[in-house]
Design a protein around this motif. Structure first.
Motif, short mmCIF file in Angstrom:
data_model
loop_
_atom_site.label_atom_id
_atom_site.label_comp_id
_atom_site.label_asym_id
_atom_site.label_seq_id
_atom_site.Cartn_x
_atom_site.Cartn_y
_atom_site.Cartn_z
N VAL A 21 -15.47 -24.27 -17.80
CA VAL A 21 -15.53 -23.04 -17.00
C VAL A 21 -14.13 -22.54 -16.72
N LEU A 22 -13.21 -23.43 -16.37
CA LEU A 22 -11.82 -23.04 -16.12
C LEU A 22 -11.20 -22.41 -17.36
N ARG A 23 -11.39 -23.03 -18.52
CA ARG A 23 -10.83 -22.51 -19.77
C ARG A 23 -11.38 -21.12 -20.08
N GLN A 24 -12.69 -20.96 -19.92
CA GLN A 24 -13.31 -19.66 -20.18
C GLN A 24 -12.79 -18.62 -19.20
N GLY A 25 -12.60 -19.02 -17.94
CA GLY A 25 -12.10 -18.09 -16.94
C GLY A 25 -10.68 -17.65 -17.22
N HIS A 30 -16.64 -14.47 -21.68
CA HIS A 30 -18.04 -14.75 -21.33
C HIS A 30 -18.16 -15.47 -19.99
N VAL A 31 -17.29 -15.12 -19.06
CA VAL A 31 -17.22 -15.81 -17.78
C VAL A 31 -18.52 -15.66 -17.00
N ARG A 100 -12.26 -13.48 -30.20
CA ARG A 100 -13.01 -14.24 -29.20
C ARG A 100 -14.19 -14.95 -29.84
N PRO A 101 -14.42 -16.19 -29.42
CA PRO A 101 -15.63 -16.85 -29.89
C PRO A 101 -16.84 -16.12 -29.31
N GLY A 102 -17.92 -16.16 -30.01
CA GLY A 102 -19.10 -15.44 -29.59
C GLY A 102 -19.74 -15.99 -28.33
N ALA A 103 -20.53 -15.16 -27.71
CA ALA A 103 -21.24 -15.56 -26.50
C ALA A 103 -22.19 -16.71 -26.81
N ARG A 104 -22.76 -16.71 -27.98
CA ARG A 104 -23.69 -17.76 -28.38
C ARG A 104 -23.00 -19.13 -28.35
#
Length: 196
Positions: A21-25, A30-31, A100-104
């Motif tokens: 979650v930290l990395r995505q944020g 896709h946060v 960006r990597p996809g939401a999937r």
């Protein structure tokens, strides 16, 4: 308040899910989806604990063993990817150029990090479920507090991570973060694999 405090005490510990979650944020990727999945998953697990599903987990311990081994394999794989990003700076450039990597992919990763973690069943279902049960008629109020703690934590972690973006404008900072994530993933994977 007891539910909120107990929920936060269990969820704030550094783990695979929080690291993701930290990395995505920090990356701003896709946060909202990641935060929503984490909070919704915790709500489902807390409710299951209050409903007494923890008894089922105790009766069928082989289910936790299967989840434990699958989780260990997943964490090891995720740790390898993080280690590659930390060791080879060129992989960071290639990843940035690829977009960006996809939401999937983000959704699949957060679902695996959440649901393949046997500690989530022990902490959220069994422990929180047991504490909630001790609250008698107030067990659902306790559960609501624990669910609120989860929502607050994941929102703060996911959306608050953007404040760290200036620090992570340098590739070296990403290498350090990915190195730390790799260590966390390998440590957790080894602990899961050997039941430590």
């Amino acid at each position: 308040m007891l539910g909120l405090g107990t929920g936060l005490a269990l969820i704030v510990a550094i783990g695979a899910q929080n690291a993701f979650v930290l990395r995505q944020g920090i990356r701003g990727e896709h946060v909202a989806a990641v935060v929503l999945i984490c909070a919704a998953s915790d709500a489902v697990l807390i409710a299951a604990g209050i409903l007494g599903i923890g008894t089922l987990v105790q009766v069928v311990p082989v289910a936790l063993d299967v989840i434990r081994l699958a989780g260990a394999a997943f964490l090891a794989g995720y740790g390898v990817m993080a280690a590659k990003r930390a060791i080879r700076p060129g992989s960071l450039v290639a990843a940035a150029q690829a977009g960006r990597p996809g939401a999937r992919a983000a959704v699949g990763t957060v679902l695996a990090l959440t649901w393949l973690n046997p500690h989530v069943y022990l902490d959220t279902v069994l422990l929180l479920g047991s504490v909630a049960s001790s609250q008698g008629e107030g067990r659902w109020l306790f559960g609501a507090g624990a669910m609120l703690g989860s929502v607050l934590w994941f929102c703060a972690l996911g959306f608050g991570a953007r404040l760290l973006r200036p620090v992570f404008a340098r590739p070296g900072a990403w290498r350090i973060l990915d190195g730390l994530i790799a260590v966390v993933m390998f440590t957790l994977g080894i602990r899961l694999a050997f039941g430590l």
